[in-house]
Design an enzyme around this catalytic site. Structure first.
Site, mmCIF file in Angstrom:
data_model
loop_
_atom_site.group_PDB
_atom_site.id
_atom_site.type_symbol
_atom_site.label_atom_id
_atom_site.label_comp_id
_atom_site.label_asym_id
_atom_site.label_seq_id
_atom_site.Cartn_x
_atom_site.Cartn_y
_atom_site.Cartn_z
ATOM 1 C CG HIS A 51 -5.896 0.269 -1.147
ATOM 2 N ND1 HIS A 51 -5.062 0.774 -2.115
ATOM 3 C CD2 HIS A 51 -5.198 0.309 0.021
ATOM 4 C CE1 HIS A 51 -3.901 1.096 -1.554
ATOM 5 N NE2 HIS A 51 -3.968 0.838 -0.269
ATOM 6 C CB SER B 2 -0.955 -0.043 1.202
ATOM 7 O OG SER B 2 -1.864 1.022 1.175
#
Length: 298
Positions: free
Chosen positions: A191, A88
Site C-alpha cells: 500500500h 486491504s
C-alpha cells in the site's frame, strides 16, 4: 444491523481452518473450488502448513480471502447480513460477499494480486512497522523525514508505515514522541509507491471480469464511504495496491450505527480495532464455530 468484516494479510495463524472444516463438512468442497480458481491448496495451507509458508505473500492473500469467502458461504447462510467491508486484501472477499464479483473471479484476482505484490516486494529491501500512539501529525512528520509512507490508517491509535528496510530500522531506533514502533513480519512495503508495479497485472485481469453493483451495503478502504457502483469498487481494488488503507474512515462511517460486526476467519485483529474505535458497536471475532453462538446473544 449485522455487518461482516473481512480480515487482511497478517491475520492468518497455522491450522485456523481445522475446526471450521470439522463443523461444516461441505466447506471442503467450497474451498477446493476456490483454491482451483487461484491455483492454491487452501485446505492444506489452512490446516497443516507451517507459519513460514502461510505468511508468504503469495500464500497468505489466497488463504485469507478464500477462507473468508468459504466460511461465509458455509456458516452464515442462515444469517441476514446487512453489509460488509474488508481490510486491504479482505476487500476482495467483501466484493464477493456483496455480489460485486463472483467468488471464482474474486479468487482469480487475489491470486494475480498476491503474485504481483510478491514480485514487487522482491525488487527492493523494504519492510513495514506498526506505530502505536503518538500524535498523528508528529508521526507523519517523522515518516517524511525518513522517507517512509503511511500504509494503513487503522484508527484506535495505530498507524502502519512502510518503506526501505533501513528507514524502518531508523524508525525503530528513534520512534516518534510518545509512540512505540513494532516491525511487522511481512515481505514488502504494501500500500505504498513501492507496489506501483503490481497494479498493471491485476488491472489486466480486472478488464475481463463481470462486475455487478453491490447487493448489500459495502464500504470502501479509499474513504470509508458506502459504495453504490461495483465498477468503482473494483477500480479501487487496483488503485489501493499502492495507496493507504483508510480503515479509520471505515470505522468512522460505522460509528453511531450500533451494529453487530462479525469478523470472518482468520479473525481477531479487526474485532480488536472495532472494539476500540467504534464504542457503540458489538464486535465478534469468529475464531471457531462456537463463536457464532455469540451472535444471537449480542
Amino acid at each position: 444491523m449485522l455487518i461482516v468484516a473481512c480480515p487482511g494479510q497478517g491475520s492468518q495463524t497455522p491450522g485456523f481452518l481445522a475446526p471450521w472444516l470439522e463443523k461444516y463438512p461441505d466447506l471442503q468442497q467450497t474451498l477446493d473450488g476456490l483454491g482451483t480458481a487461484c491455483n492454491a491448496d487452501l485446505i492444506r495451507l489452512g490446516t497443516t502448513a507451517e507459519e513460514d509458508e502461510i505468511k508468504d505473500t503469495a500464500n497468505a492473500q489466497r488463504l485469507i480471502v478464500g477462507s473468508s469467502i468459504g466460511i461465509y458461504r458455509a456458516a452464515l447462510r442462515e444469517f441476514k447480513v446487512d453489509g460488509v467491508l474488508g481490510h486491504s486484501v479482505g476487500e476482495f472477499a467483501a466484493a464477493a460477499i456483496a455480489g460485486v464479483l463472483s467468488d471464482a473471479d474474486a479468487m482469480k484476482l487475489v491470486g494475480r494480486r498476491a503474485d504481483a505484490m510478491a514480485s514487487a516486494a522482491a525488487e527492493a529491501a523494504t519492510s513495514m512497522a506498526a506505530v502505536l500512539g503518538g500524535e498523528e501529525s508528529t508521526v507523519l512528520e517523522r515518516l517524511t523525514e525518513l522517507g517512509l509512507e503511511p500504509a494503513n490508517f487503522n484508527g484506535a491509535g495505530q498507524l502502519v508505515v512502510a518503506g526501505p528496510k533501513s528507514a524502518v530500522t531508523s524508525l525503530l531506533e528513534s520512534p516518534p514522541e510518545r509512540a512505540r514502533v513494532i516491525e511487522l513480519k511481512v515481505a514488502g512495503a504494501f500500500h505504498t509507491s513501492f507496489m506501483e508495479g503490481a497494479k498493471a497485472p491485476v488491472q489486466e485481469l480486472v478488464d475481463g471480469v463481470e462486475v455487478s453493483d453491490p447487493a448489500i451495503s459495502l464500504w470502501s478502504n479509499v474513504d470509508g464511504q458506502l459504495v453504490s457502483r461495483g465498477s468503482e469498487f473494483v477500480a479501487s481494488l487496483v488503485s489501493q495496491i499502492s495507496n493507504p488503507v483508510r480503515w479509520d474512515k471505515c470505522m468512522g462511517s460505522l460509528a453511531g450505527s450500533a451494529a453487530t460486526l462479525l469478523e470472518l476467519p482468520p479473525a481477531g485483529a479487526l474485532a480488536g480495532l472495532i472494539k476500540r474505535g467504534v464504542p457503540d458497536a458489538t464486535a465478534i471475532a469468529l475464531k471457531t464455530p462456537a463463536d457464532l453462538e455469540k451472535v444471537s446473544n449480542s
